[in-house]
Design an enzyme around this catalytic site. Structure first.
Site, PDB file in Angstrom:
ATOM      1  N   GLY A 230       1.328  -1.351   0.012  1.00 52.26           N
ATOM      2  CA  GLY A 230       0.223   0.218   0.125  1.00 52.26           C
ATOM      3  C   GLY A 230       0.579   1.234   0.133  1.00 52.26           C
ATOM      4  O   GLY A 230       2.167   1.584   0.818  1.00 52.26           O
TER       5      GLY A 230
ATOM      6  N   HIS B 287      -4.306   1.801   7.881  1.00 56.60           N
ATOM      7  CA  HIS B 287      -2.469   2.026   8.128  1.00 56.60           C
ATOM      8  C   HIS B 287      -2.657   3.274   7.102  1.00 56.60           C
ATOM      9  O   HIS B 287      -1.492   4.252   7.079  1.00 56.60           O
ATOM     10  CB  HIS B 287      -2.163   0.242   7.594  1.00 56.60           C
ATOM     11  CG  HIS B 287      -0.639   1.245   7.503  1.00 56.60           C
ATOM     12  ND1 HIS B 287       0.657   1.005   8.421  1.00 56.60           N
ATOM     13  CD2 HIS B 287       0.271   2.225   6.555  1.00 56.60           C
ATOM     14  CE1 HIS B 287       1.725   1.074   8.073  1.00 56.60           C
ATOM     15  NE2 HIS B 287       1.703   2.054   6.894  1.00 56.60           N
ATOM     16  N   GLU B 288      -3.682   2.502   6.011  1.00 56.99           N
ATOM     17  CA  GLU B 288      -3.175   3.562   4.762  1.00 56.99           C
ATOM     18  C   GLU B 288      -4.167   5.376   4.734  1.00 56.99           C
ATOM     19  O   GLU B 288      -4.090   6.812   4.961  1.00 56.99           O
ATOM     20  CB  GLU B 288      -3.610   3.670   3.377  1.00 56.99           C
ATOM     21  CG  GLU B 288      -2.951   2.611   3.236  1.00 56.99           C
ATOM     22  CD  GLU B 288      -1.400   2.188   3.190  1.00 56.99           C
ATOM     23  OE1 GLU B 288      -1.176   3.687   2.718  1.00 56.99           O
ATOM     24  OE2 GLU B 288      -1.101   1.356   2.923  1.00 56.99           O
TER      25      GLU B 288
ATOM     26  N   GLN C  50       3.647   9.787   1.412  1.00 52.65           N
ATOM     27  CA  GLN C  50       4.354   9.315   1.670  1.00 52.65           C
ATOM     28  C   GLN C  50       5.543   9.665  -0.020  1.00 52.65           C
ATOM     29  O   GLN C  50       6.189   9.546  -0.058  1.00 52.65           O
ATOM     30  CB  GLN C  50       4.323   7.551   1.505  1.00 52.65           C
ATOM     31  CG  GLN C  50       3.575   7.695   2.826  1.00 52.65           C
ATOM     32  CD  GLN C  50       3.320   6.339   2.728  1.00 52.65           C
ATOM     33  OE1 GLN C  50       2.542   5.306   1.869  1.00 52.65           O
ATOM     34  NE2 GLN C  50       4.023   5.292   3.234  1.00 52.65           N
TER      35      GLN C  50
ATOM     36  N   HIS D   5      -2.107   7.386   7.587  1.00 51.34           N
ATOM     37  CA  HIS D   5      -1.184   8.155   7.061  1.00 51.34           C
ATOM     38  C   HIS D   5      -2.336  10.160   6.401  1.00 51.34           C
ATOM     39  O   HIS D   5      -1.505  11.064   6.521  1.00 51.34           O
ATOM     40  CB  HIS D   5      -0.628   7.492   5.434  1.00 51.34           C
ATOM     41  CG  HIS D   5       0.479   7.205   5.378  1.00 51.34           C
ATOM     42  ND1 HIS D   5       1.868   6.972   6.938  1.00 51.34           N
ATOM     43  CD2 HIS D   5       0.735   5.315   5.817  1.00 51.34           C
ATOM     44  CE1 HIS D   5       1.924   6.156   6.652  1.00 51.34           C
ATOM     45  NE2 HIS D   5       1.548   5.319   5.897  1.00 51.34           N
TER      46      HIS D   5
ATOM     47  N   CYS E   2       5.974   0.291   7.496  1.00 55.35           N
ATOM     48  CA  CYS E   2       5.758   1.090   6.827  1.00 55.35           C
ATOM     49  C   CYS E   2       6.833   1.104   5.692  1.00 55.35           C
ATOM     50  O   CYS E   2       7.553   1.734   6.677  1.00 55.35           O
ATOM     51  CB  CYS E   2       4.856   2.180   7.734  1.00 55.35           C
ATOM     52  SG  CYS E   2       4.701   3.567   6.615  1.00 55.35           S
ATOM     53  N   LEU E   3       6.384   1.218   4.631  1.00 54.37           N
ATOM     54  CA  LEU E   3       7.333   2.216   3.466  1.00 54.37           C
ATOM     55  C   LEU E   3       8.344   3.430   4.299  1.00 54.37           C
ATOM     56  O   LEU E   3       9.419   3.675   3.667  1.00 54.37           O
ATOM     57  CB  LEU E   3       7.286   2.331   2.536  1.00 54.37           C
ATOM     58  CG  LEU E   3       7.010   1.216   1.981  1.00 54.37           C
ATOM     59  CD1 LEU E   3       6.183   1.340   0.249  1.00 54.37           C
ATOM     60  CD2 LEU E   3       7.665  -0.151   0.985  1.00 54.37           C
TER      61      LEU E   3
HETATM   62  O1  GNR Z   1       4.045  -2.489   2.110  1.00 55.09           O
HETATM   63  C1  GNR Z   1       3.448  -2.789   3.305  1.00 55.09           C
HETATM   64  N1  GNR Z   1       3.572  -3.764   4.617  1.00 55.09           N
HETATM   65  C2  GNR Z   1       2.235  -3.324   5.470  1.00 55.09           C
HETATM   66  C3  GNR Z   1       1.751  -4.344   6.767  1.00 55.09           C
HETATM   67  C4  GNR Z   1       1.681  -4.520   7.807  1.00 55.09           C
HETATM   68  C5  GNR Z   1       0.174  -3.846   7.349  1.00 55.09           C
HETATM   69  C6  GNR Z   1       0.174  -2.104   6.857  1.00 55.09           C
HETATM   70  C7  GNR Z   1       1.448  -2.330   5.673  1.00 55.09           C
HETATM   71  S1  GNR Z   1       1.432  -1.246   4.512  1.00 55.09           S
HETATM   72  C8  GNR Z   1       3.034  -1.257   4.086  1.00 55.09           C
HETATM   73  C9  GNR Z   1       2.852  -0.230   3.425  1.00 55.09           C
HETATM   74  C10 GNR Z   1       2.845   1.384   3.485  1.00 55.09           C
HETATM   75  O2  GNR Z   1       3.737   2.253   4.508  1.00 55.09           O
HETATM   76  N2  GNR Z   1       1.743   2.092   3.008  1.00 55.09           N
HETATM   77  O3  GNR Z   1       1.547   2.899   3.746  1.00 55.09           O
HETATM   78 NI    NI Z   2       2.342   3.445   5.586  1.00 53.46          NI
END
Ligand code: GNR
Ligand code: NI
Length: 186
Positions: free
Chosen positions: A46, A136-137, A51, A140, A94-95
């Protein structure tokens, strides 16, 4: 298409609240295409526009496993309608917080209303990894990172390590490979 640089914490840009998109047009679709390519290259499942430094309420996602057919998803102006009261932990990454993984507790399912790639309104019932990733997104878009759901001690520890790594990376770019280097400007 283009791969865009991903912003790493702690960077104040990640703390911005993203603004609603007014129109899903070709310019926005170009951003979504670039975000998807950036996410695949990372690789991640995601990515929120903030980001890559764009404070718009746009999310791309693909939960397909390795060897499975790609299943890109696009969410514009997403809203969570009815999160379940029941929660479950999931180990998140998270990236923008590279190489750290911690359990985060979130509602186990939710319904999401959003505009798709073509600007059409959609409603999706999410559970499992899809529900985790959407929440999660969505965080952000509010300037929230998964580490904000951890204890203050864990969060501060992670941010300190990230800061140190970035300092080292900058020093190397400046031609100094020594992490203990105290020269002015490093
Ligand atoms: O790549 C991602 N893996 C992930 C694993 C578990 C819960 C959420 C994520 S999202 C993350 C990519 C990211 O940072 N998205 O904002
Ligand atoms: Ni993230």
């Amino acid at each position: 298409m283009a791969i865009l640089p991903i912003i790493i914490a702690p960077d104040p840009r990640l703390r911005q609240k993203s603004a609603p998109v007014e129109r899903v047009d070709d310019e926005l679709r170009t951003l979504m295409d670039d975000m998807l390519e950036t996410m695949y290259a990372a690789p991640g499942i995601g990515l929120a526009a903030i980001q890559v430094g764009v404070p718009k309420r746009v999310i791309v996602m693909d939960l397909a496993g390795e060897g499975e057919e790609a299943e890109p998803r696009f969410f514009v102006n997403p809203e969570i309608i009815n999160p379940s009261t029941k929660t479950t932990p999931y180990e998140e990454g998270c990236l923008s917080v590279p190489d750290f993984y911690e359990d985060v507790e979130r509602p186990i399912s939710c319904r999401v209303r959003y505009l798709d790639y073509h600007g059409e309104e959609q409603i999706l019932d999410a559970e499992g990894l899809l529900a985790v990733c959407i929440q999660h997104e969505m965080d952000h878009l509010e300037g929230i990172l998964f580490i904000d759901h951890l204890s203050r001690l864990k969060r501060e520890r992670i941010l300190k390590k990230l800061k140190k790594e970035q300092k080292f990376a900058t020093a190397q770019e400046d031609g100094c490979g020594d992490p203990a280097c105290n020269h002015p400007g490093h």
